[in-house]
Design a protein around this motif. Structure first.
Motif, PDB file in Angstrom:
ATOM      1  N   THR A  31      41.155  58.295 -33.384  1.00 25.88           N
ATOM      2  CA  THR A  31      41.216  59.382 -32.406  1.00 25.88           C
ATOM      3  C   THR A  31      40.627  60.663 -32.989  1.00 25.88           C
ATOM      4  N   ASN A  35      37.581  62.699 -31.400  1.00 22.06           N
ATOM      5  CA  ASN A  35      37.657  64.139 -31.135  1.00 22.06           C
ATOM      6  C   ASN A  35      36.550  64.904 -31.853  1.00 22.06           C
ATOM      7  N   TYR A  38      32.580  63.178 -31.220  1.00 25.29           N
ATOM      8  CA  TYR A  38      32.056  63.058 -29.857  1.00 25.29           C
ATOM      9  C   TYR A  38      32.536  64.189 -28.944  1.00 25.29           C
ATOM     10  N   ILE A  39      33.840  64.280 -28.743  1.00 23.44           N
ATOM     11  CA  ILE A  39      34.358  65.275 -27.798  1.00 23.44           C
ATOM     12  C   ILE A  39      34.014  66.686 -28.256  1.00 23.44           C
ATOM     13  N   ASP A  40      34.288  66.976 -29.523  1.00 21.33           N
ATOM     14  CA  ASP A  40      34.002  68.314 -30.041  1.00 21.33           C
ATOM     15  C   ASP A  40      32.490  68.556 -30.112  1.00 21.33           C
ATOM     16  N   GLY A  43      30.866  67.848 -26.354  1.00 21.22           N
ATOM     17  CA  GLY A  43      31.500  68.466 -25.191  1.00 21.22           C
ATOM     18  C   GLY A  43      31.968  69.884 -25.421  1.00 21.22           C
ATOM     19  N   PRO A 140      43.510  62.516 -28.013  1.00 16.99           N
ATOM     20  CA  PRO A 140      42.244  63.093 -27.562  1.00 16.99           C
ATOM     21  C   PRO A 140      42.445  64.494 -26.979  1.00 16.99           C
ATOM     22  N   LEU A 141      41.543  65.383 -27.331  1.00 16.23           N
ATOM     23  CA  LEU A 141      41.464  66.757 -26.826  1.00 16.23           C
ATOM     24  C   LEU A 141      42.560  67.696 -27.317  1.00 16.23           C
TER      25      LEU A 141
END
Length: 184
Positions: A31, A35, A38-40, A43, A140-141
């Motif tokens: 996770t 985060n 990819y997410i950070d 996004g 996540p997030l």
């Protein structure tokens, strides 16, 4: 170890056990990677860059003030549950002043009058009532937290009274003292 002897999520390590209780290390590592990589990267950082370029700092600060003001019920309830009555009174006074004179919280006249910002979250409240932190958890997030803090974070959503995840997340984050302006 027999199933009956397996530690509960609120297990407290004794001196012979590892100090960092992380039974979900594999999940947490995956996770964290999701985060961070990819997410950070794809996004949040691009969104923060657009946010910073699209809005002047004063506008970002005013919007952060408004979200902080919206999170007042979360902080107020937790201050009362923590028996921090002077801080709860100050929180209520800040809310009334910033909502009225501060134009729904966009401005912060309460700080100019000496009413300080007090932080209180549900994880602290649960700790005060004896709930152990439990294992380390990465979702996540969200910032890394303990199981107790995850329950505390989830508890603040209904108290804030908002159905939207983004708004609720912003409310919970600002109740913990973090705002969109913090990424600068």
């Amino acid at each position: 170890m027999p199933a009956s002897d397996s530690p509960s999520p609120f297990h407290t390590a004794d001196s012979s056990e590892k100090m960092d209780y992380d039974p979900w290390e594999s999940f947490n590592a995956k996770t964290f990677s999701l985060n961070f990589n990819y997410i950070d990267h794809y996004g949040l950082k691009p969104a923060a860059k657009v946010w910073s370029e699209a809005f002047p700092q004063k506008v970002r600060h005013s919007l952060a003030n408004a979200f902080y003001n919206l999170a007042m019920p979360v902080r107020f309830v937790n201050q009362v549950l923590q028996t921090r009555f002077p801080a709860a009174g100050e929180e209520l006074a800040r809310f009334v002043l910033n909502t009225t004179v501060g134009v729904v919280g966009l401005f912060d006249p309460a700080s100019h009058l000496g009413l300080k910002k007090n932080q209180a979250d549900s994880g602290e409240t649960l700790a005060l009532y004896g709930v152990k932190p439990g294992p380390y958890l990465v979702l996540p997030l969200l910032q890394p937290l303990t199981v107790r803090d995850a329950f505390g974070y989830a508890a603040c959503v209904p108290v804030a009274g908002h159905d939207g995840r983004v708004i609720a997340g912003a409310i919970c984050a600002t109740s913990r003292g973090r705002t969109l302006s913090d990424s600068e």
